[in-house]
Scaffold this motif. Structure first.
Motif, PDB file in Angstrom:
ATOM      1  N   ASN A  24      36.452  44.306  35.294  1.00 39.12           N
ATOM      2  CA  ASN A  24      37.271  45.410  35.807  1.00 39.12           C
ATOM      3  C   ASN A  24      36.540  46.189  36.894  1.00 39.12           C
ATOM      4  OD1 ASN A  24      35.511  46.412  33.589  1.00 39.12           O
ATOM      5  ND2 ASN A  24      36.381  48.395  34.155  1.00 39.12           N
ATOM      6  N   ARG A  25      35.310  45.767  37.209  1.00 39.25           N
ATOM      7  CA  ARG A  25      34.523  46.434  38.245  1.00 39.25           C
ATOM      8  C   ARG A  25      34.040  45.406  39.256  1.00 39.25           C
ATOM      9  NH1 ARG A  25      30.139  50.502  35.840  1.00 39.25           N
ATOM     10  NH2 ARG A  25      29.727  50.461  38.084  1.00 39.25           N
ATOM     11  N   PRO A  26      34.374  45.588  40.525  1.00 41.39           N
ATOM     12  CA  PRO A  26      33.952  44.614  41.543  1.00 41.39           C
ATOM     13  C   PRO A  26      32.441  44.497  41.676  1.00 41.39           C
ATOM     14  CG  PRO A  26      35.673  46.058  42.397  1.00 41.39           C
ATOM     15  CD  PRO A  26      35.231  46.638  41.092  1.00 41.39           C
ATOM     16  N   ASP A  27      31.695  45.545  41.299  1.00 40.46           N
ATOM     17  CA  ASP A  27      30.246  45.536  41.460  1.00 40.46           C
ATOM     18  C   ASP A  27      29.504  45.125  40.191  1.00 40.46           C
ATOM     19  OD1 ASP A  27      30.886  47.762  39.975  1.00 40.46           O
ATOM     20  OD2 ASP A  27      29.562  49.148  41.047  1.00 40.46           O
ATOM     21  N   ALA A  28      30.195  44.617  39.213  1.00 43.03           N
ATOM     22  CA  ALA A  28      29.542  44.211  37.959  1.00 43.03           C
ATOM     23  C   ALA A  28      28.517  43.116  38.223  1.00 43.03           C
ATOM     24  CB  ALA A  28      30.582  43.732  36.951  1.00 43.03           C
ATOM     25  N   GLY A  29      27.283  43.336  37.766  1.00 49.86           N
ATOM     26  CA  GLY A  29      26.213  42.383  38.015  1.00 49.86           C
ATOM     27  C   GLY A  29      26.460  41.021  37.400  1.00 49.86           C
ATOM     28  N   GLY A  30      27.214  40.968  36.312  1.00 48.38           N
ATOM     29  CA  GLY A  30      27.461  39.701  35.645  1.00 48.38           C
ATOM     30  C   GLY A  30      28.289  38.728  36.457  1.00 48.38           C
ATOM     31  N   LEU A  31      29.038  39.218  37.433  1.00 52.45           N
ATOM     32  CA  LEU A  31      29.848  38.321  38.255  1.00 52.45           C
ATOM     33  C   LEU A  31      28.980  37.345  39.036  1.00 52.45           C
ATOM     34  CD1 LEU A  31      32.496  40.865  39.606  1.00 52.45           C
ATOM     35  CD2 LEU A  31      32.908  39.022  37.957  1.00 52.45           C
ATOM     36  N   ALA A  32      27.883  37.854  39.606  1.00 56.40           N
ATOM     37  CA  ALA A  32      26.979  36.985  40.365  1.00 56.40           C
ATOM     38  C   ALA A  32      26.323  35.960  39.450  1.00 56.40           C
ATOM     39  CB  ALA A  32      25.922  37.818  41.081  1.00 56.40           C
ATOM     40  N   VAL A  33      25.990  36.380  38.223  1.00 61.26           N
ATOM     41  CA  VAL A  33      25.384  35.457  37.270  1.00 61.26           C
ATOM     42  C   VAL A  33      26.345  34.313  36.957  1.00 61.26           C
ATOM     43  CG1 VAL A  33      24.478  35.219  34.931  1.00 61.26           C
ATOM     44  CG2 VAL A  33      23.956  37.267  36.267  1.00 61.26           C
ATOM     45  N   ALA A  34      27.598  34.663  36.733  1.00 61.03           N
ATOM     46  CA  ALA A  34      28.597  33.639  36.433  1.00 61.03           C
ATOM     47  C   ALA A  34      28.802  32.702  37.613  1.00 61.03           C
ATOM     48  CB  ALA A  34      29.917  34.311  36.050  1.00 61.03           C
ATOM     49  N   GLN A  35      28.849  33.260  38.803  1.00 59.90           N
ATOM     50  CA  GLN A  35      29.041  32.432  39.997  1.00 59.90           C
ATOM     51  C   GLN A  35      27.881  31.471  40.188  1.00 59.90           C
ATOM     52  OE1 GLN A  35      29.569  35.506  42.893  1.00 59.90           O
ATOM     53  NE2 GLN A  35      31.658  35.987  42.253  1.00 59.90           N
ATOM     54  N   GLU A  36      26.670  31.937  39.923  1.00 62.92           N
ATOM     55  CA  GLU A  36      25.500  31.060  40.026  1.00 62.92           C
ATOM     56  C   GLU A  36      25.556  29.928  39.016  1.00 62.92           C
ATOM     57  OE1 GLU A  36      22.125  33.576  39.621  1.00 62.92           O
ATOM     58  OE2 GLU A  36      22.450  34.624  41.530  1.00 62.92           O
ATOM     59  N   ALA A  37      26.224  30.175  37.903  1.00 66.82           N
ATOM     60  CA  ALA A  37      26.373  29.143  36.869  1.00 66.82           C
ATOM     61  C   ALA A  37      27.565  28.233  37.139  1.00 66.82           C
ATOM     62  CB  ALA A  37      26.516  29.803  35.499  1.00 66.82           C
ATOM     63  N   GLY A  38      28.251  28.456  38.259  1.00 67.75           N
ATOM     64  CA  GLY A  38      29.385  27.615  38.605  1.00 67.75           C
ATOM     65  C   GLY A  38      30.658  27.946  37.858  1.00 67.75           C
ATOM     66  N   ILE A  39      30.756  29.173  37.370  1.00 66.42           N
ATOM     67  CA  ILE A  39      31.927  29.580  36.588  1.00 66.42           C
ATOM     68  C   ILE A  39      32.855  30.406  37.466  1.00 66.42           C
ATOM     69  CG2 ILE A  39      32.678  30.968  34.613  1.00 66.42           C
ATOM     70  CD1 ILE A  39      29.948  30.273  33.326  1.00 66.42           C
ATOM     71  N   ALA A  40      34.127  30.161  37.358  1.00 64.66           N
ATOM     72  CA  ALA A  40      35.114  30.924  38.118  1.00 64.66           C
ATOM     73  C   ALA A  40      35.072  32.390  37.704  1.00 64.66           C
ATOM     74  CB  ALA A  40      36.509  30.352  37.887  1.00 64.66           C
ATOM     75  N   THR A  41      35.256  33.274  38.670  1.00 69.48           N
ATOM     76  CA  THR A  41      35.252  34.705  38.384  1.00 69.48           C
ATOM     77  C   THR A  41      36.520  35.346  38.942  1.00 69.48           C
ATOM     78  OG1 THR A  41      34.037  35.238  40.421  1.00 69.48           O
ATOM     79  CG2 THR A  41      32.732  34.835  38.427  1.00 69.48           C
ATOM     80  N   ALA A  42      36.841  36.505  38.390  1.00 71.37           N
ATOM     81  CA  ALA A  42      37.996  37.275  38.858  1.00 71.37           C
ATOM     82  C   ALA A  42      37.713  38.749  38.645  1.00 71.37           C
ATOM     83  CB  ALA A  42      39.261  36.868  38.114  1.00 71.37           C
ATOM     84  N   VAL A  43      38.319  39.572  39.459  1.00 75.37           N
ATOM     85  CA  VAL A  43      38.206  41.018  39.330  1.00 75.37           C
ATOM     86  C   VAL A  43      39.607  41.616  39.280  1.00 75.37           C
ATOM     87  CG1 VAL A  43      37.447  43.166  40.417  1.00 75.37           C
ATOM     88  CG2 VAL A  43      35.990  41.130  40.538  1.00 75.37           C
ATOM     89  N   VAL A  44      39.836  42.430  38.269  1.00 76.64           N
ATOM     90  CA  VAL A  44      41.034  43.272  38.216  1.00 76.64           C
ATOM     91  C   VAL A  44      40.513  44.697  38.148  1.00 76.64           C
ATOM     92  CG1 VAL A  44      43.150  43.867  37.001  1.00 76.64           C
ATOM     93  CG2 VAL A  44      42.364  41.487  37.030  1.00 76.64           C
ATOM     94  N   ASP A  45      40.489  45.362  39.279  1.00 72.88           N
ATOM     95  CA  ASP A  45      39.877  46.687  39.394  1.00 72.88           C
ATOM     96  C   ASP A  45      40.759  47.731  38.716  1.00 72.88           C
ATOM     97  OD1 ASP A  45      38.612  49.022  40.119  1.00 72.88           O
ATOM     98  OD2 ASP A  45      38.330  48.447  42.213  1.00 72.88           O
ATOM     99  N   HIS A  46      40.218  48.345  37.665  1.00 73.13           N
ATOM    100  CA  HIS A  46      41.024  49.331  36.937  1.00 73.13           C
ATOM    101  C   HIS A  46      41.368  50.541  37.800  1.00 73.13           C
ATOM    102  CE1 HIS A  46      36.914  50.895  36.406  1.00 73.13           C
ATOM    103  NE2 HIS A  46      37.485  52.080  36.287  1.00 73.13           N
ATOM    104  N   LYS A  47      40.598  50.781  38.853  1.00 69.97           N
ATOM    105  CA  LYS A  47      40.875  51.923  39.720  1.00 69.97           C
ATOM    106  C   LYS A  47      42.170  51.739  40.515  1.00 69.97           C
ATOM    107  CE  LYS A  47      36.065  53.355  40.238  1.00 69.97           C
ATOM    108  NZ  LYS A  47      34.951  53.592  41.202  1.00 69.97           N
ATOM    109  N   ALA A  48      42.631  50.502  40.601  1.00 70.22           N
ATOM    110  CA  ALA A  48      43.897  50.239  41.273  1.00 70.22           C
ATOM    111  C   ALA A  48      45.097  50.558  40.380  1.00 70.22           C
ATOM    112  CB  ALA A  48      43.957  48.782  41.722  1.00 70.22           C
ATOM    113  N   TYR A  49      44.824  50.928  39.128  1.00 67.88           N
ATOM    114  CA  TYR A  49      45.886  51.232  38.166  1.00 67.88           C
ATOM    115  C   TYR A  49      45.653  52.603  37.540  1.00 67.88           C
ATOM    116  CZ  TYR A  49      46.735  46.237  38.635  1.00 67.88           C
ATOM    117  OH  TYR A  49      47.000  44.982  39.127  1.00 67.88           O
ATOM    118  N   PRO A  50      45.594  53.659  38.347  1.00 72.17           N
ATOM    119  CA  PRO A  50      45.344  54.990  37.796  1.00 72.17           C
ATOM    120  C   PRO A  50      46.446  55.407  36.830  1.00 72.17           C
ATOM    121  CG  PRO A  50      46.100  55.157  40.062  1.00 72.17           C
ATOM    122  CD  PRO A  50      45.847  53.707  39.800  1.00 72.17           C
ATOM    123  N   LYS A  51      46.021  55.805  35.656  1.00 74.48           N
ATOM    124  CA  LYS A  51      46.952  56.275  34.617  1.00 74.48           C
ATOM    125  C   LYS A  51      47.988  55.216  34.252  1.00 74.48           C
ATOM    126  CE  LYS A  51      46.447  61.092  36.080  1.00 74.48           C
ATOM    127  NZ  LYS A  51      47.145  62.337  36.516  1.00 74.48           N
TER     128      LYS A  51
END
Length: 223
Positions: free
Chosen positions: A41-68
């Motif tokens: 839910n955070r574009p800057d989450a450090g785990g995304l890069a780890v997953a990408q390095e492992a060849g795993i697909a990643t996705a971001v759904v930014d919760h800030k785009a859905y206020p309230k």
């Protein structure tokens, strides 16, 4: 890669420490689950890069785009999961409260790890609360997710002693070590069909071996 392996999505918000342990376990071709997606839910989450390095697909759904609009956020996450043909969901430091509708849509197919021996100390600041309460044991719990926070049938737990000079930081480090051990085990049990829920209680397949202290031990996936 066997088609019988369950397709798993890991939901994260940060560095993905427990995510790493799941990814490493799934590198074994005989592990009954494959990590097919890491979603944050955070574009800057450090785990995304780890997953990408492992060849795993990643996705971001930014919760800030859905206020309230928690339901709108959850619907967007649900859409990504279903498009990726996900079968099981693992929450690993995912710092969002999920709506009851989302949770029920993934009932008995979504698990979470919490840094306390539930039902003790649900919520945040678990290590501080355990020390302040004078507990001599702390630990972690892997459980099925239910609409109520940090509830649901317990799959696995591990405990660590609390030293008299422990701080929340030193205790957290030791608890994290056992988190990395039991989360892959719990996922393996669920993915292999060795654990299931009946009447809101965990049922373990009788083929799963137990040691002399009745603690669950991992089945040998390598045969």
């Amino acid at each position: 890669m066997s088609s019988s392996r369950k397709r798993v999505a890991i939901l994260i918000s940060g560095r993905g420490s427990n995510m790493r342990s799941l990814i490493e376990a799934a590198e074994d071709a005989d592990f009954p689950a494959e990590i097919a997606l890491v979603l944050s839910n955070r574009p800057d989450a450090g785990g995304l890069a780890v997953a990408q390095e492992a060849g795993i697909a990643t996705a971001v759904v930014d919760h800030k785009a859905y206020p309230k609009d928690r339901a709108g956020f959850d619907a967007a996450v649900d859409e990504v999961l279903r498009e990726a043909e996900i079968e099981l969901v693992c929450l690993a430091g995912f710092m969002r409260l999920l709506t009851p509708g989302f949770v029920e849509g993934w009932r008995d197919r979504m698990i979470n790890i919490h840094p306390s021996l539930l039902p003790l100390f649900p919520g945040l600041h678990t290590h501080e609360r355990a020390i302040e309460a004078g507990m001599r044991l702390a630990g972690c719990t892997v459980h099925y997710v239910r609409p109520e926070m940090d509830s649901g049938p317990i799959i696995a737990q591990a405990s660590v002693p609390i030293a008299f000079d422990d701080t929340p930081e030193t205790l957290a480090k030791r608890v994290l070590t056992v988190e990395h051990e039991i989360y892959p085990l719990a996922l393996a049990l669920v993915a292999a069909g060795l654990a299931r829920v009946e009447n809101e209680r965990l049922v373990i397949d009788p083929s799963l071996p137990l040691d002399t202290t009745d603690m669950l031990i991992a089945p040998s996936f390598g045969g």
